[in-house]
Design a protein around this motif. Sequence first.
Motif, PDB file in Angstrom:
ATOM      1  N   GLU A  80       0.505  -1.441  -8.665  1.00  0.00           N
ATOM      2  CA  GLU A  80       0.767  -2.795  -9.093  1.00  0.00           C
ATOM      3  C   GLU A  80       1.767  -2.942 -10.452  1.00  0.00           C
ATOM      4  OE1 GLU A  80       2.178  -5.587  -9.167  1.00  0.00           O
ATOM      5  OE2 GLU A  80       0.742  -6.544  -7.804  1.00  0.00           O
ATOM      6  N   CYS A  81       2.736  -3.273 -10.925  1.00  0.00           N
ATOM      7  CA  CYS A  81       3.597  -3.015 -11.945  1.00  0.00           C
ATOM      8  C   CYS A  81       3.907  -4.652 -12.475  1.00  0.00           C
ATOM      9  CB  CYS A  81       3.996  -2.099 -12.499  1.00  0.00           C
ATOM     10  SG  CYS A  81       5.725  -1.765 -10.841  1.00  0.00           S
ATOM     11  N   CYS A  82       5.004  -4.992 -11.483  1.00  0.00           N
ATOM     12  CA  CYS A  82       5.689  -6.370 -12.208  1.00  0.00           C
ATOM     13  C   CYS A  82       5.251  -6.865 -11.038  1.00  0.00           C
ATOM     14  CB  CYS A  82       6.742  -5.793 -12.756  1.00  0.00           C
ATOM     15  SG  CYS A  82       7.181  -4.476 -14.156  1.00  0.00           S
ATOM     16  N   SER A  83       4.500  -7.935 -10.713  1.00  0.00           N
ATOM     17  CA  SER A  83       4.112  -8.459  -9.173  1.00  0.00           C
ATOM     18  C   SER A  83       5.541  -8.486  -8.200  1.00  0.00           C
ATOM     19  CB  SER A  83       4.136  -9.996 -10.021  1.00  0.00           C
ATOM     20  OG  SER A  83       2.835  -9.763 -11.055  1.00  0.00           O
ATOM     21  N   HIS A  84       6.567  -7.725  -7.954  1.00  0.00           N
ATOM     22  CA  HIS A  84       7.484  -6.612  -7.165  1.00  0.00           C
ATOM     23  C   HIS A  84       6.586  -7.822  -5.646  1.00  0.00           C
ATOM     24  CE1 HIS A  84       8.979  -4.891  -9.827  1.00  0.00           C
ATOM     25  NE2 HIS A  84       8.140  -4.240  -9.472  1.00  0.00           N
ATOM     26  N   LEU A  85       7.914  -8.258  -4.656  1.00  0.00           N
ATOM     27  CA  LEU A  85       7.720  -7.823  -3.727  1.00  0.00           C
ATOM     28  C   LEU A  85       7.131  -6.665  -3.104  1.00  0.00           C
ATOM     29  CD1 LEU A  85      10.265 -10.440  -2.834  1.00  0.00           C
ATOM     30  CD2 LEU A  85       8.509 -11.305  -3.426  1.00  0.00           C
ATOM     31  N   SER A  86       6.116  -7.199  -1.091  1.00  0.00           N
ATOM     32  CA  SER A  86       6.189  -6.332  -1.070  1.00  0.00           C
ATOM     33  C   SER A  86       5.859  -6.628   0.597  1.00  0.00           C
ATOM     34  CB  SER A  86       4.443  -5.290  -1.016  1.00  0.00           C
ATOM     35  OG  SER A  86       3.416  -6.939  -0.810  1.00  0.00           O
ATOM     36  N   ALA A  87       5.766  -5.925   1.683  1.00  0.00           N
ATOM     37  CA  ALA A  87       6.122  -5.735   2.968  1.00  0.00           C
ATOM     38  C   ALA A  87       5.332  -4.752   3.957  1.00  0.00           C
ATOM     39  CB  ALA A  87       7.408  -6.403   3.757  1.00  0.00           C
ATOM     40  N   PHE A  88       4.497  -5.534   5.041  1.00  0.00           N
ATOM     41  CA  PHE A  88       3.846  -4.814   6.046  1.00  0.00           C
ATOM     42  C   PHE A  88       5.418  -4.839   7.222  1.00  0.00           C
ATOM     43  CE2 PHE A  88       0.140  -5.639   4.453  1.00  0.00           C
ATOM     44  CZ  PHE A  88      -0.618  -4.635   4.209  1.00  0.00           C
ATOM     45  N   THR A  89       5.325  -3.187   7.556  1.00  0.00           N
ATOM     46  CA  THR A  89       5.712  -3.489   9.318  1.00  0.00           C
ATOM     47  C   THR A  89       5.393  -2.817  10.350  1.00  0.00           C
ATOM     48  OG1 THR A  89       8.461  -2.785   7.855  1.00  0.00           O
ATOM     49  CG2 THR A  89       7.999  -2.701  10.615  1.00  0.00           C
ATOM     50  N   ILE A  90       5.305  -4.095  11.227  1.00  0.00           N
ATOM     51  CA  ILE A  90       4.038  -3.097  12.711  1.00  0.00           C
ATOM     52  C   ILE A  90       4.753  -3.892  13.390  1.00  0.00           C
ATOM     53  CG2 ILE A  90       2.058  -4.154  13.556  1.00  0.00           C
ATOM     54  CD1 ILE A  90       0.891  -4.884  10.056  1.00  0.00           C
ATOM     55  N   HIS A  91       5.011  -3.014  14.358  1.00  0.00           N
ATOM     56  CA  HIS A  91       5.731  -3.041  16.191  1.00  0.00           C
ATOM     57  C   HIS A  91       7.096  -4.301  15.886  1.00  0.00           C
ATOM     58  CE1 HIS A  91       0.978  -2.800  17.533  1.00  0.00           C
ATOM     59  NE2 HIS A  91       1.263  -3.617  17.420  1.00  0.00           N
ATOM     60  N   GLY A  92       7.324  -3.464  15.045  1.00  0.00           N
ATOM     61  CA  GLY A  92       8.714  -3.852  14.823  1.00  0.00           C
ATOM     62  C   GLY A  92       8.884  -6.165  13.959  1.00  0.00           C
ATOM     63  N   GLU A  93       7.964  -6.196  13.531  1.00  0.00           N
ATOM     64  CA  GLU A  93       7.303  -7.340  13.101  1.00  0.00           C
ATOM     65  C   GLU A  93       7.912  -7.013  10.893  1.00  0.00           C
ATOM     66  OE1 GLU A  93       8.792 -10.378  13.859  1.00  0.00           O
ATOM     67  OE2 GLU A  93       8.278 -10.430  16.270  1.00  0.00           O
ATOM     68  N   ASP A  94       8.430  -7.339   9.819  1.00  0.00           N
ATOM     69  CA  ASP A  94       7.891  -7.364   8.868  1.00  0.00           C
ATOM     70  C   ASP A  94       6.931  -8.638   8.785  1.00  0.00           C
ATOM     71  OD1 ASP A  94       9.525  -5.860   8.290  1.00  0.00           O
ATOM     72  OD2 ASP A  94      10.768  -6.679   8.291  1.00  0.00           O
ATOM     73  N   TYR A  95       5.571  -8.413   7.969  1.00  0.00           N
ATOM     74  CA  TYR A  95       4.900  -9.637   7.197  1.00  0.00           C
ATOM     75  C   TYR A  95       5.064  -9.327   5.844  1.00  0.00           C
ATOM     76  CZ  TYR A  95       2.993  -9.593  11.840  1.00  0.00           C
ATOM     77  OH  TYR A  95       2.695  -9.391  13.102  1.00  0.00           O
ATOM     78  N   VAL A  96       5.331 -10.204   5.212  1.00  0.00           N
ATOM     79  CA  VAL A  96       6.011 -10.243   3.743  1.00  0.00           C
ATOM     80  C   VAL A  96       4.616 -10.595   2.632  1.00  0.00           C
ATOM     81  CG1 VAL A  96       7.911 -10.304   4.259  1.00  0.00           C
ATOM     82  CG2 VAL A  96       7.361 -11.920   4.299  1.00  0.00           C
ATOM     83  N   SER A  97       4.823 -10.478   1.470  1.00  0.00           N
ATOM     84  CA  SER A  97       3.903 -11.576   0.504  1.00  0.00           C
ATOM     85  C   SER A  97       4.343 -12.800   0.173  1.00  0.00           C
ATOM     86  CB  SER A  97       3.829 -10.515  -1.073  1.00  0.00           C
ATOM     87  OG  SER A  97       5.179  -9.730  -1.009  1.00  0.00           O
ATOM     88  N   PHE A  98       5.299 -12.979   0.093  1.00  0.00           N
ATOM     89  CA  PHE A  98       6.042 -14.286  -0.228  1.00  0.00           C
ATOM     90  C   PHE A  98       7.436 -15.062   1.281  1.00  0.00           C
ATOM     91  CE2 PHE A  98       4.328 -13.189  -4.112  1.00  0.00           C
ATOM     92  CZ  PHE A  98       3.263 -13.806  -4.343  1.00  0.00           C
ATOM     93  N   TYR A 124       5.057  -0.279   4.806  1.00  0.00           N
ATOM     94  CA  TYR A 124       4.576  -0.101   3.831  1.00  0.00           C
ATOM     95  C   TYR A 124       5.631  -0.318   2.925  1.00  0.00           C
ATOM     96  CZ  TYR A 124       2.262  -2.895   0.027  1.00  0.00           C
ATOM     97  OH  TYR A 124       2.262  -3.865  -1.287  1.00  0.00           O
ATOM     98  N   ILE A 125       6.330  -1.258   2.460  1.00  0.00           N
ATOM     99  CA  ILE A 125       7.457  -1.695   1.154  1.00  0.00           C
ATOM    100  C   ILE A 125       7.064  -1.953   0.378  1.00  0.00           C
ATOM    101  CG2 ILE A 125       9.016  -2.636   1.859  1.00  0.00           C
ATOM    102  CD1 ILE A 125      10.946  -2.105   0.734  1.00  0.00           C
ATOM    103  N   TYR A 126       6.680  -1.727  -1.435  1.00  0.00           N
ATOM    104  CA  TYR A 126       6.452  -2.487  -2.583  1.00  0.00           C
ATOM    105  C   TYR A 126       7.171  -2.382  -3.925  1.00  0.00           C
ATOM    106  CZ  TYR A 126       4.444  -4.241  -7.131  1.00  0.00           C
ATOM    107  OH  TYR A 126       4.143  -4.572  -8.424  1.00  0.00           O
TER     108      TYR A 126
END
Length: 220
Positions: A80-98, A124-126
């Motif tokens: 955490e530094c600037c409240s950026h968006l993030s996402a998991f990729t699982i089974h080819g699907e994206d699960y995103v913070s917003f 996972y991407i941040y």
Amino acid sequence: MAQRTYPGHSLIGKTATTKRKVKNEVIRQLTRERGPDPDAESWLLMFQGKYQPEYWIVLLVKKNATLKAIDEALRDIWLECCSHLSAFTIHGEDYVSFPDVEFGGKSMNARLGNLFSVGLTGEYIYDYGDSTYLTFKVLDLVPFSPKGRTSVEIVARNDPPDIRCSVCGEPATEICLECLYEDSETPFFCDDCFEKHECDEEMSLPVVNSPRMGQCAYTG
């Protein structure tokens, strides 16, 4: 070529281990310190830097916790530094913070019990600008619970890599961002050598034990 060994510690019994041996060591320490609980089930997860495998952590996560709980833990521990968006990729699907209807993506309120299985891998991407990329693997489903009332507990992590000052060889404390962005092989400095360095003194970040070191405004 032999695989490199990345040292670390179990945070349960404060014992030394390595990335390859950490699963067995964590289970051994949990068994010794807490004992198996027939009513408990938790996932043992390993996250690592996608391009920096020397940075790794192991999390103990309640079986039916949410991806959001893991996202919050990763931010607290590593990112955490600037409240950026993030996402998991699982089974080819994206699960995103917003989640956004226009751009797609599912909510991180998804429950792990419906998604995870032993051996599952994902990413996972941040931060979609100055991005930090992680990969993860579900190591096991174990009869233990995270400590206290939390749904996620960090139970092991890598030891800080031995990063040395490019000038004198002492342990590095600062990264010169100007040198880093110019792909210099010598962006690391101790405090004394950085004071004498010719680049802008405000263009620096601290050396920290995280795969996000040197990115955006991350200070650990």
